[in-house]
Write a protein that holds these residues in place. Sequence first.
Motif, short mmCIF file in Angstrom:
data_model
loop_
_atom_site.label_atom_id
_atom_site.label_comp_id
_atom_site.label_asym_id
_atom_site.label_seq_id
_atom_site.Cartn_x
_atom_site.Cartn_y
_atom_site.Cartn_z
N LYS A 62 0.48 -1.28 0.33
CA LYS A 62 -0.15 0.11 -0.47
C LYS A 62 0.66 1.09 -0.28
O LYS A 62 0.49 2.30 -0.70
CB LYS A 62 -0.81 0.09 1.14
CG LYS A 62 -2.11 -0.94 0.91
CD LYS A 62 -3.13 -1.17 2.62
CE LYS A 62 -3.87 -2.19 1.94
NZ LYS A 62 -4.95 -1.50 3.58
N GLY B 12 -11.47 1.15 -2.22
CA GLY B 12 -11.48 -0.35 -2.16
C GLY B 12 -10.37 -1.61 -2.45
O GLY B 12 -10.24 -1.50 -3.71
N TRP B 13 -9.72 -1.34 -1.47
CA TRP B 13 -8.04 -2.41 -1.80
C TRP B 13 -9.44 -3.72 -1.68
O TRP B 13 -9.40 -4.05 -0.95
CB TRP B 13 -7.18 -2.29 -0.24
CG TRP B 13 -6.28 -3.27 -0.42
CD1 TRP B 13 -6.32 -4.24 0.02
CD2 TRP B 13 -4.48 -2.56 -0.70
NE1 TRP B 13 -5.09 -4.94 0.33
CE2 TRP B 13 -4.33 -4.27 -0.86
CE3 TRP B 13 -4.31 -1.91 -2.00
CZ2 TRP B 13 -2.99 -3.90 -1.23
CZ3 TRP B 13 -3.31 -2.10 -2.29
CH2 TRP B 13 -2.25 -2.87 -1.97
N LYS B 14 -8.75 -4.40 -2.74
CA LYS B 14 -8.98 -5.42 -2.40
C LYS B 14 -8.43 -6.84 -2.80
O LYS B 14 -8.87 -7.23 -1.34
CB LYS B 14 -9.34 -6.27 -3.92
CG LYS B 14 -10.17 -5.04 -5.31
CD LYS B 14 -11.37 -5.12 -4.49
CE LYS B 14 -12.00 -3.90 -5.81
NZ LYS B 14 -13.31 -3.36 -4.98
N SER B 15 -6.86 -6.75 -2.78
CA SER B 15 -6.20 -8.11 -2.12
C SER B 15 -4.54 -7.75 -2.52
O SER B 15 -4.25 -6.43 -3.40
CB SER B 15 -6.23 -9.01 -3.16
OG SER B 15 -6.48 -9.10 -4.32
N LYS B 16 -3.60 -7.94 -1.89
CA LYS B 16 -2.21 -7.59 -2.03
C LYS B 16 -1.65 -7.50 -3.38
O LYS B 16 -1.25 -7.26 -4.36
CB LYS B 16 -1.45 -8.54 -1.44
CG LYS B 16 0.48 -8.37 -1.61
CD LYS B 16 0.96 -8.38 -0.61
CE LYS B 16 1.07 -10.07 -0.64
NZ LYS B 16 2.53 -10.24 0.48
N GLU B 17 -2.75 -9.02 -4.08
CA GLU B 17 -1.96 -9.71 -5.57
C GLU B 17 -2.41 -8.15 -6.46
O GLU B 17 -1.79 -7.95 -7.51
CB GLU B 17 -2.23 -10.86 -5.44
CG GLU B 17 -2.83 -11.59 -7.08
CD GLU B 17 -2.80 -12.55 -7.42
OE1 GLU B 17 -2.78 -13.39 -8.23
OE2 GLU B 17 -3.36 -13.27 -6.53
N ILE B 18 -3.70 -8.20 -6.48
CA ILE B 18 -4.53 -6.97 -7.25
C ILE B 18 -4.08 -5.50 -7.19
O ILE B 18 -2.47 -5.04 -8.18
CB ILE B 18 -5.70 -6.44 -7.15
CG1 ILE B 18 -6.43 -7.78 -7.74
CG2 ILE B 18 -6.15 -5.63 -8.08
CD1 ILE B 18 -8.04 -7.92 -7.46
N GLY B 19 -3.35 -5.31 -5.74
CA GLY B 19 -1.69 -4.26 -5.58
C GLY B 19 -0.84 -4.37 -6.51
O GLY B 19 -0.25 -3.54 -7.35
N GLN C 36 -1.21 -4.55 -10.18
CA GLN C 36 -1.66 -3.10 -10.64
C GLN C 36 -0.25 -2.01 -10.85
O GLN C 36 0.08 -1.38 -11.77
CB GLN C 36 -2.28 -2.16 -10.31
CG GLN C 36 -3.76 -2.43 -9.77
CD GLN C 36 -4.54 -1.86 -8.37
OE1 GLN C 36 -3.83 -1.99 -7.95
NE2 GLN C 36 -5.90 -1.91 -9.14
#
Length: 136
Positions: A69, A104-111, A114
């Motif tokens: 994050k 809308g933090w979805k997951s570490k993997e999505i972050g 991105q």
Amino acid sequence: MLFKGKEQIIRDVIYLAESWKNLHDSSGFEGSSLKEIREFEATPTGRKIQAAEDALYSYMMALSVEDVKMLKAIMYLGRDRDYDKSLSPFEIYNDYFEYIGKGGWKSKEIGVNQMTEKMPLANYLKSGLNILEVVI
């Protein structure tokens, strides 16, 4: 001081992102069709670029959610360069960090995905650090 104790993480991500981008840029590859991309990825140069991208991704996936994050906030600040110049660096960072959370933090993997899909990731991080007046 912002990011005290996180300097090495930031340095490592910038180094890995720069390595990936430099390999890609020096390859001269300009194909755009899926067929051209797949053929290039099968070459020794393509595999080397993929290995550099995989190293960046793996490193970032090993970080904590909070570290991801933090990096994401720095990256978007550096990319967008849209911030209130009357705020202190600490306030600017907090605004972006909160913005990331509200998105809308979805997951570490999505972050991580991105961030690692952005070829200029290192430049965005450096720009964000510059805005925050942080020397790494």
